[in-house]
Structure formats: C-alpha cells, structure tokens
Design a protein around this motif. Sequence first.
Motif, mmCIF file in Angstrom:
data_model
loop_
_atom_site.group_PDB
_atom_site.id
_atom_site.type_symbol
_atom_site.label_atom_id
_atom_site.label_comp_id
_atom_site.label_asym_id
_atom_site.label_seq_id
_atom_site.Cartn_x
_atom_site.Cartn_y
_atom_site.Cartn_z
ATOM 1 N N ILE A 3 -55.928 -26.139 28.094
ATOM 2 C CA ILE A 3 -57.097 -26.407 28.493
ATOM 3 C C ILE A 3 -56.681 -26.971 30.108
ATOM 4 N N ARG A 4 -55.698 -27.092 30.788
ATOM 5 C CA ARG A 4 -55.058 -28.652 31.419
ATOM 6 C C ARG A 4 -56.655 -27.277 32.931
ATOM 7 N N GLY A 5 -55.792 -26.503 32.856
ATOM 8 C CA GLY A 5 -56.848 -25.637 34.460
ATOM 9 C C GLY A 5 -58.755 -25.933 34.568
ATOM 10 N N ARG A 6 -58.759 -25.600 33.096
ATOM 11 C CA ARG A 6 -60.042 -26.531 33.289
ATOM 12 C C ARG A 6 -60.819 -27.576 32.971
ATOM 13 N N CYS A 7 -60.010 -27.987 32.625
ATOM 14 C CA CYS A 7 -59.840 -29.062 32.291
ATOM 15 C C CYS A 7 -59.569 -30.464 33.616
ATOM 16 N N PHE A 8 -59.320 -30.626 34.916
ATOM 17 C CA PHE A 8 -59.065 -30.930 36.133
ATOM 18 C C PHE A 8 -57.852 -30.554 36.161
ATOM 19 N N LYS A 9 -57.946 -30.285 38.224
ATOM 20 C CA LYS A 9 -57.210 -29.450 39.117
ATOM 21 C C LYS A 9 -56.114 -30.262 39.594
ATOM 22 N N GLY A 10 -56.059 -31.479 39.393
ATOM 23 C CA GLY A 10 -54.714 -32.953 40.195
ATOM 24 C C GLY A 10 -53.417 -32.507 39.546
ATOM 25 N N LYS A 11 -52.080 -33.088 40.246
ATOM 26 C CA LYS A 11 -50.986 -32.760 39.723
ATOM 27 C C LYS A 11 -51.079 -34.916 38.892
ATOM 28 N N GLY A 12 -50.190 -34.176 37.561
ATOM 29 C CA GLY A 12 -50.320 -35.327 36.628
ATOM 30 C C GLY A 12 -51.316 -35.296 35.847
ATOM 31 N N ASN A 13 -50.777 -36.944 34.810
ATOM 32 C CA ASN A 13 -52.015 -36.922 33.707
ATOM 33 C C ASN A 13 -53.284 -36.952 34.486
ATOM 34 N N ARG A 14 -54.541 -36.836 33.336
ATOM 35 C CA ARG A 14 -56.021 -36.881 34.031
ATOM 36 C C ARG A 14 -56.397 -38.569 33.902
ATOM 37 N N THR A 15 -56.555 -38.905 35.201
ATOM 38 C CA THR A 15 -56.907 -40.437 35.492
ATOM 39 C C THR A 15 -58.338 -39.989 35.161
ATOM 40 N N ILE A 16 -59.205 -40.837 34.730
ATOM 41 C CA ILE A 16 -61.011 -41.050 34.785
ATOM 42 C C ILE A 16 -61.393 -42.756 36.002
ATOM 43 N N GLU A 17 -62.137 -42.423 36.232
ATOM 44 C CA GLU A 17 -62.529 -44.143 36.471
ATOM 45 C C GLU A 17 -64.134 -44.602 35.925
ATOM 46 N N ILE A 18 -64.270 -45.671 35.176
ATOM 47 C CA ILE A 18 -65.468 -46.053 34.833
ATOM 48 C C ILE A 18 -66.066 -47.193 34.861
ATOM 49 N N ASN A 19 -67.134 -47.277 35.351
ATOM 50 C CA ASN A 19 -68.308 -48.190 35.499
ATOM 51 C C ASN A 19 -68.321 -48.792 34.517
ATOM 52 N N GLN A 21 -79.965 -32.973 31.490
ATOM 53 C CA GLN A 21 -81.172 -32.703 30.377
ATOM 54 C C GLN A 21 -80.206 -30.788 29.925
ATOM 55 N N LYS A 22 -79.557 -30.951 30.571
ATOM 56 C CA LYS A 22 -79.411 -28.855 31.132
ATOM 57 C C LYS A 22 -78.972 -28.638 29.678
ATOM 58 N N LYS A 23 -78.756 -27.546 29.411
ATOM 59 C CA LYS A 23 -77.728 -26.983 27.682
ATOM 60 C C LYS A 23 -76.366 -27.177 28.442
ATOM 61 N N ALA A 24 -76.241 -26.212 30.073
ATOM 62 C CA ALA A 24 -74.770 -26.303 30.254
ATOM 63 C C ALA A 24 -74.176 -27.463 30.459
ATOM 64 N N PHE A 25 -74.820 -28.717 31.010
ATOM 65 C CA PHE A 25 -74.471 -30.216 31.155
ATOM 66 C C PHE A 25 -74.074 -30.662 29.999
ATOM 67 N N LYS A 26 -74.233 -29.887 28.763
ATOM 68 C CA LYS A 26 -74.364 -31.021 27.368
ATOM 69 C C LYS A 26 -73.322 -30.951 26.700
ATOM 70 N N LEU A 27 -73.106 -29.536 26.725
ATOM 71 C CA LEU A 27 -72.050 -28.891 26.193
ATOM 72 C C LEU A 27 -70.792 -28.426 26.977
ATOM 73 N N ASP A 28 -70.487 -29.658 28.340
ATOM 74 C CA ASP A 28 -69.361 -29.375 28.872
ATOM 75 C C ASP A 28 -68.542 -30.277 28.647
ATOM 76 N N PRO A 29 -67.426 -29.929 28.093
ATOM 77 C CA PRO A 29 -66.444 -30.642 26.540
ATOM 78 C C PRO A 29 -65.880 -32.106 28.082
ATOM 79 N N TYR A 30 -65.268 -31.221 29.096
ATOM 80 C CA TYR A 30 -64.854 -31.896 30.207
ATOM 81 C C TYR A 30 -65.271 -32.901 30.592
ATOM 82 N N ARG A 31 -66.779 -32.735 31.212
ATOM 83 C CA ARG A 31 -67.611 -34.423 31.823
ATOM 84 C C ARG A 31 -67.050 -35.368 31.231
#
Length: 541
Positions: A417-433, A355-365
Amino acid sequence: MKKPNFKEYNQGQVSMFPERLDSYIPENSPVRLVSSIVDQLEISEIMTGYKAGGCKGYHPRMLLKVVVYSYLNNDFSCRKMEKALRENINYMWLSGKQFPKHSCINDFRSKRLKTQINRLFTDVVLILVEMGYVSLEVQYIDGTKIESSSNRYRFVWRKSIERYKANLQKKIDSILSQVEEGIILDNTEDVPEPEPINSHVLQEKIKQLNQNNKEKTKQELSLLKELTKKHLPKLEEYEEKLSDIGQHRNSMSKTDKDATFMRMKEDHMKNGQLKPAYNVQISTENQFITHFGIYQNATDTRTFIDYLNKFRARYAKQSAEVVADAGYGSEENYQYLEEENIEHYVKFNYFHMEQKKAFKLDPYRVENMHYNKVDDYFVCPMGQHMNFVSEYEKSNGFGYISTIRKYRAKNCKNCQIRGRCFKGKGNRTIEINNRLRTYKQKARENLMSDKGLKHRSNRPIEPEAVFGQIKYNKGFNRFTMKGLDGINLEFGLLAIGFNLAKIARKMRRSCKSQFFNRIEAFFRAFISKITHDKFELEIIN
C-alpha cells in the motif's frame, strides 16, 4: 355651503412662554440615553487639556455627546454633525442650542479624544456591567479587515526596497573603491560583495573624501557629486521606508504609513485585490463590544496574546473563558492560555475535518496512527513500527521555538500500500510536535463538551453578527482617519456608539414587552371576570 376648516398656520408666530426642546423628544429616545451615559463619564483629564483664559469655548461634555450620538446614528463626518446641529431637534437639545462649526468638532475629536478614547470606552463597558448586560467573564473573539482611507495604488513592498537597496549598495561600493584608489574603471566586473553600509557611514566617508588634500580628477569629482546628490538621498529614502515598514510587516501604504496591504474578502473590483487596511480585533458578550484592538498584522494568530494582555490591562482582570475560531489555534497561543489558566474553546486547523467520516476512516493519516507512549513509536497501517530517529527545533519567525520529533518506518520498499500511504522516496518519515498534539487534544475535549457545543453555537452570532452590523447595516467599511492613533480613536467611537444603540434597542423592546404584558394581564383579568360572572349567573338561574 360649508367651508373646510383648517388649523391656524403662522410661521412667524411668537410663543408667550419659551418652549423646552425635550418636550418634543420621546422618553425612550436614544438621545436621552446618550446624554445620561455621557453625564456619568469622567472627563476631568479632557478638561485639563484646555488653557485658562481666552474666549469662551464649547463645553467638552456637550461636544462628546454630539460626537457619540453622531456615531450612534452612523454620521461619521464633522460636516454632517454641523448640519444636524442646525436641523435636527435631537442635536439641538444635546447641544443646548449651541452650533459649533465642523472645524471645532473635528479639533475636539482628533486632538482631545485621541488619548482618552480607550478610557472612555472602558467606562462605558463598566456601566454595562453595572446594568447587568455583560459580565466580562467570557470573550467571543474574532477579527476583520477594514480598509484604510489611503490611496489603494500607492504602496511599498519590503522585498522590492531590500532589492533596490542591495543594488544601490553595490553601486556605492564600486564608486567608493574607485575614488579611494584614484582609479576609474570602465566596467564593474568582479566587484566583491559589498559590506552593509548605511547613510550615516556613507555621509562620513563622503566628508572625509572631500576633506582629503589630494587633488582630484574630473571623474573623481563627478563620482563624489553623484554620491552626494543622487545615491545618498536614495539610500536615506530606502532606510526610511524600511524603518516605517518595521520588522514584522511586508508592505505599507505611501499615504498612510501605518496601513498594511491585506487581501480582503470584499473588494471594490470584486476580484480579491490587495488593499491598504487594518486588522480589527473585537471581543463581544451578548453582542456588546467589550474590547477591541487595532493591528497591522494580517493574520489573527499573531495578534492573540497581545490582545488578551491588553484586555487584562484594560479591566485589571482576565476573562474566565475565551472562545475563538481556528484562526487563533496555534501552539504558542495554546501554551499562553494554559499558563494563564484560561478556560478556552479555541478551534485548530482541521478540527471540523476531523469530525467527518472520511477523515476518521483514513488509516494513512498521522492523526489516526496508533502511538505507543511507553516505547515511543507509531504503528503504520501495515503494522510496522515507526521508531524515533531525530529531533530538531523550529522557529516560527517571531522567536517562538517548537520541538519537532521525526519517526521513520524500517522498510517500505515492498509494502503493498506504499502508493496510497505516501508518495516520497525511501521509507516513510513523519514529523510530530508532541506539545501541540497535547494542546489539540485538550482543545478537542473542551470543544466537544456540552459547554463547548454551546459556545460554538453562540460564536457565529456574537462577533460575526457585530461585524455584519458594523459593515453592512452601518455602512462602515472604510476608515476616514489615518495612522494607528486615528484608527483607534475612530473605531473606539464607533464601538461606544454601537453599544449605546444596542442598549437603546433593548430598552425599547423592554418597554414594548411591559406594554404587551399589561395588555395581556388586562385581557386575562377581563376574561376571568366574564367567566366568573357567567358562572354566578348560572348558579342563580
């Protein structure tokens, strides 16, 4: 000179006619309510537990009234009950001027009520339903940890016992191999990893070795004696402790084997130490306790389904609505609620953060990324497609299987924007349930609806307020009994006393309200009469 007048005082005065104790008890006293409610309870099953013949015993209904009234008054000790029966007029009236000993009261409480407390509590709640105080159509659920009466510093940890048992097994395996081969080794280097062995198998092997006709050396006899006198009893001890802990606990108390060490908010040393405790779950409606359960698991998530099933077993029905906090918001619990068609208002982790504004406006989540359901891909903040790459199943350790899908971006190497998007190596991977995402969306819609907002505002003043009254107003922050059955009995009596005390308060408020309404009506009629008489006088003049 006049002398002061005093009323006649004579401690040895004898009345001509015997006095009734109830003439000294107010009509709206809680003791009258307790007597009336307990008179309506069915106690035939308790009565059948008594043997015929012998000396006359105290009536179980009288003892039940005394125990319930004591828990209503925050007196949890049988010795205090015995004392009150001789000093308190309310107790004297309840007992009919009978004075059972504390041992008799404790025997009745711990033996006669232990198997009947759930039914008695259910009967009291059904009386509340008839009186219109609760409907059983909604449950506000919450849990708290209450300390056990066991020793705070005598504990058993599963990992330690398993480690000790593994080391002992190596010693036993080494000794058995030496005795069976007839070879005494000075060291146990290169000992192979032993196969699992239990005390019954070891006992049989020792018996076979003793019955062997081959002459044994002193060293072999010494090793057999060490196995029999030292290692076998220790192995049995470790097996017994692991059996007492069970499969889903990581610890237990030595002085109360059913108690689990839990980290609690309040601590006797004010530093958050672990203490032996029980996880107490309750359901409330209008701040009446309508259901309760005692669990050895410290997390509320694992208790939810079993708790709701026991509510159905208690009342032969399930409530239409369930309200709970984020501690219960898991995929397994949401699936159960959907399958049972229960309208739920159960939060999940990050619900308030969303519900917070910072969460809603964070495009990397991940929660804010666009998902194309038709082509099954996510869109990263730079507009790159994150396509499906694999799928796997994940168990929560208790048998529930979740399906996880992986999505990966094609090329993040030169992304600005890689440094702000994620910190890992290679390409960003996300896991979805996906199933959990669907359940969360349904829960989010329910919680943000008008009814959901109402339930969310009521939940903090429902079970949380009840726990506050129990722990701080009643001072009940540690059990006095031991074992699951004893804890269930003690909290059941506490819940009955709590509900009856709340009815008594409501009745007193109702009487006061009726009294003030009569006073207000009187003054209104009086003022109206004065105004009318004044108006008539003006007309005459």
